[in-house]
Design an enzyme around this catalytic site. Structure first.
Site, short mmCIF file in Angstrom:
data_model
loop_
_atom_site.label_atom_id
_atom_site.label_comp_id
_atom_site.label_asym_id
_atom_site.label_seq_id
_atom_site.Cartn_x
_atom_site.Cartn_y
_atom_site.Cartn_z
N LYS A 68 0.84 -1.21 0.00
CA LYS A 68 0.00 0.00 0.00
C LYS A 68 0.87 1.26 0.00
O LYS A 68 0.66 2.18 -0.78
CB LYS A 68 -0.94 0.02 1.23
CG LYS A 68 -1.88 -1.17 1.30
CD LYS A 68 -2.80 -1.09 2.51
CE LYS A 68 -2.10 -1.17 3.84
NZ LYS A 68 -1.41 -2.46 4.12
N ARG A 118 -9.73 0.70 8.31
CA ARG A 118 -9.33 -0.66 8.64
C ARG A 118 -10.41 -1.39 9.41
O ARG A 118 -10.22 -2.56 9.77
CB ARG A 118 -8.08 -0.61 9.50
CG ARG A 118 -6.79 -0.88 8.78
CD ARG A 118 -5.75 -0.87 9.85
NE ARG A 118 -4.52 -1.46 9.53
CZ ARG A 118 -3.50 -0.80 8.98
NH1 ARG A 118 -3.63 0.42 8.59
NH2 ARG A 118 -2.35 -1.41 8.83
N ARG A 166 11.82 -5.07 4.92
CA ARG A 166 11.57 -3.64 4.60
C ARG A 166 12.52 -2.72 5.37
O ARG A 166 12.79 -2.92 6.54
CB ARG A 166 10.13 -3.30 4.97
CG ARG A 166 9.84 -1.80 4.91
CD ARG A 166 8.39 -1.48 5.05
NE ARG A 166 7.72 -2.16 6.12
CZ ARG A 166 6.41 -2.28 6.21
NH1 ARG A 166 5.63 -1.78 5.28
NH2 ARG A 166 5.87 -2.91 7.23
N ARG A 173 11.19 -0.69 10.85
CA ARG A 173 10.11 -0.50 11.81
C ARG A 173 10.22 -1.53 12.92
O ARG A 173 10.47 -2.71 12.66
CB ARG A 173 8.75 -0.61 11.10
CG ARG A 173 8.31 0.70 10.51
CD ARG A 173 7.12 0.57 9.61
NE ARG A 173 6.01 -0.21 10.13
CZ ARG A 173 4.91 -0.44 9.44
NH1 ARG A 173 4.76 0.05 8.22
NH2 ARG A 173 3.94 -1.16 9.96
N ARG A 201 -0.89 -9.02 13.03
CA ARG A 201 -1.39 -8.05 12.05
C ARG A 201 -2.26 -8.73 11.00
O ARG A 201 -3.29 -8.18 10.58
CB ARG A 201 -0.21 -7.31 11.41
CG ARG A 201 0.39 -6.28 12.35
CD ARG A 201 1.85 -5.99 12.08
NE ARG A 201 2.08 -5.25 10.86
CZ ARG A 201 3.29 -4.99 10.38
NH1 ARG A 201 4.37 -5.39 11.02
NH2 ARG A 201 3.43 -4.30 9.27
P1 AP5 Z 1 4.81 -1.60 1.84
O1 AP5 Z 1 4.45 -0.80 0.63
O2 AP5 Z 1 5.56 -0.94 2.92
O3 AP5 Z 1 3.52 -2.37 2.38
P2 AP5 Z 1 2.25 -1.82 3.16
O4 AP5 Z 1 1.03 -2.46 2.54
O5 AP5 Z 1 2.27 -0.35 3.27
O6 AP5 Z 1 2.52 -2.57 4.53
P3 AP5 Z 1 2.50 -2.02 6.04
O7 AP5 Z 1 3.29 -3.02 6.85
O8 AP5 Z 1 2.90 -0.59 6.12
O9 AP5 Z 1 1.02 -2.20 6.36
P4 AP5 Z 1 0.43 -2.26 7.76
O10 AP5 Z 1 -0.98 -2.21 7.40
O11 AP5 Z 1 0.82 -3.39 8.61
O12 AP5 Z 1 1.14 -1.04 8.52
P5 AP5 Z 1 0.70 0.46 8.79
O13 AP5 Z 1 1.90 1.30 8.81
O14 AP5 Z 1 -0.44 0.84 7.95
O15 AP5 Z 1 5.67 -2.87 1.30
C1 AP5 Z 1 6.23 -3.78 2.22
C2 AP5 Z 1 7.61 -4.21 1.72
O16 AP5 Z 1 7.44 -4.96 0.51
C3 AP5 Z 1 8.55 -3.04 1.35
O17 AP5 Z 1 9.86 -3.37 1.73
C4 AP5 Z 1 8.44 -2.94 -0.18
O18 AP5 Z 1 9.65 -2.46 -0.77
C5 AP5 Z 1 8.15 -4.38 -0.58
N1 AP5 Z 1 7.29 -4.49 -1.75
C6 AP5 Z 1 6.23 -3.68 -2.07
N2 AP5 Z 1 5.66 -4.10 -3.23
C7 AP5 Z 1 6.39 -5.19 -3.61
C8 AP5 Z 1 6.30 -6.07 -4.75
N3 AP5 Z 1 5.37 -5.90 -5.70
N4 AP5 Z 1 7.19 -7.08 -4.83
C9 AP5 Z 1 8.15 -7.26 -3.87
N5 AP5 Z 1 8.30 -6.46 -2.79
C10 AP5 Z 1 7.41 -5.44 -2.68
O19 AP5 Z 1 0.15 0.32 10.29
C11 AP5 Z 1 1.02 0.02 11.36
C12 AP5 Z 1 0.23 -0.12 12.64
O20 AP5 Z 1 -0.43 1.13 12.93
C13 AP5 Z 1 -0.91 -1.15 12.58
O21 AP5 Z 1 -0.46 -2.45 12.90
C14 AP5 Z 1 -1.87 -0.59 13.64
O22 AP5 Z 1 -1.41 -0.87 14.93
C15 AP5 Z 1 -1.74 0.92 13.44
N6 AP5 Z 1 -2.71 1.46 12.47
C16 AP5 Z 1 -2.44 2.08 11.28
N7 AP5 Z 1 -3.57 2.46 10.68
C17 AP5 Z 1 -4.58 2.08 11.50
C18 AP5 Z 1 -5.99 2.18 11.41
N8 AP5 Z 1 -6.60 2.75 10.35
N9 AP5 Z 1 -6.73 1.69 12.43
C19 AP5 Z 1 -6.16 1.12 13.51
N10 AP5 Z 1 -4.82 0.98 13.66
C20 AP5 Z 1 -4.05 1.46 12.65
MG MG Z 2 2.44 1.00 4.86
#
Ligand code: AP5
Ligand code: MG
Length: 226
Positions: free
Chosen positions: A22, A96, A135, A169, A180
């Site tokens: 994402k 979410r 990552r 992270r 997660r």
């Molecule tokens: P990346 O693009 O970083 O993936 P992402 O989908 O953004 O994954 P996240 O881990 O950030 O999602 P998340 O939902 O767990 O975390 P968030 O920060 O939102 O890609 C991942 C890796 O893969 C990178 O190294 C990239 O280079 C690689 N990659 C990408 N595309 C690729 C491809 N096609 N092929 C190969 N490699 C590839 O949330 C963190 C925490 O915050 C949550 O756990 C929760 O506690 C809290 N939180 C955030 N938002 C909310 C909400 N709305 N409600 C409640 N809690 C929330």
């Molecule tokens: Mg992300």
């Protein structure tokens, strides 16, 4: 392109499990269509680092890989939506829960906006831990990298800004990935149906090279704008 819908009036939701890409894809779409990326994960991490009340309440929950309470996340997002003239927006990591999807509808209506397209990134579950655990991110500009799938062109130097400092992270561990993923399956996956019934849901294959996934997402955006 319709007069009524342009990149400036686009409100795009990116859905998908942790590690689906994402954040990676949101950055590319934001650059291509000049959109503002609003990542609640990034906003929460900023709040944690700044030691705000919301950040203090969220820190341990994020570390465990659980979802932060709706009220805290929604308030952080609402504050950001009011901060300045955003233009078109990509929502990355929000909503979410179904309660957040409903809250987002209300927040947007109050600001004469509405979700125009929701894109779900579909990945094989076996690839998620590999993506998350490899990552790392540039400390200066936030550009994301991966130990195997996306290394900087020059070792130790960010392609985008030339920065030389990178971070991982603290929640990117194989233990939190399971939590997660469970949170995603139980609380976030039902959101697809919410947007499907509104006729704005696109499902996209998010496996394969980052550039190929980006082309598929751009095609969805072009279809929404057409
Ligand atoms: P990346 O693009 O970083 O993936 P992402 O989908 O953004 O994954 P996240 O881990 O950030 O999602 P998340 O939902 O767990 O975390 P968030 O920060 O939102 O890609 C991942 C890796 O893969 C990178 O190294 C990239 O280079 C690689 N990659 C990408 N595309 C690729 C491809 N096609 N092929 C190969 N490699 C590839 O949330 C963190 C925490 O915050 C949550 O756990 C929760 O506690 C809290 N939180 C955030 N938002 C909310 C909400 N709305 N409600 C409640 N809690 C929330
Ligand atoms: Mg992300």
């Amino acid at each position: 392109m319709k007069d009524s819908l342009t990149p400036e009036t686009l409100n795009l939701v990116l859905l998908g499990p942790p590690g689906a890409g994402k954040g990676t894809q949101a950055r590319l779409l934001a650059e291509r269509y000049r959109l503002t990326q609003l990542s609640t994960g990034d906003l929460l991490r900023e709040a944690v680092n700044a030691g705000t009340q919301a950040g203090d309440a969220a820190a341990d929950i994020m570390q465990r890989g659980e979802l932060v309470p709706d009220a805290i996340v929604t308030q952080i997002l609402a504050d950001r939506l009011d901060a300045d003239d955003l233009g078109g927006v990509i929502f990355d990591g929000y909503p979410r829960t179904l309660a957040q999807a409903e809250a987002l509808d209300s927040l947007l209506v109050e600001r004469d906006r509405a979700i125009t397209v929701a894109i779900s990134l579909e990945v094989h579950h076996e690839s998620i831990a590999d993506r998350i655990c490899g990552r790392f991110t540039c400390d200066d500009c936030g550009e994301g990298y991966h130990d195997y799938f996306k290394l900087p062109r020059a070792q130790g130097e960010c392609d985008t800004c030339g920065g030389t400092s990178f971070s991982r992270r603290s929640d990117d561990t194989s233990q939190t990935v399971m939590t997660r993923l469970r949170a995603y399956a139980e609380q976030s996956a039902p959101i697809e149906e919410f947007y499907a019934t509104r006729g704005v849901l696109h499902k996209t294959d998010a496996m394969g090279p980052i550039g190929a996934v980006s082309s598929r997402l751009s095609a969805c955006v072009e279809e929404a704008l057409a």
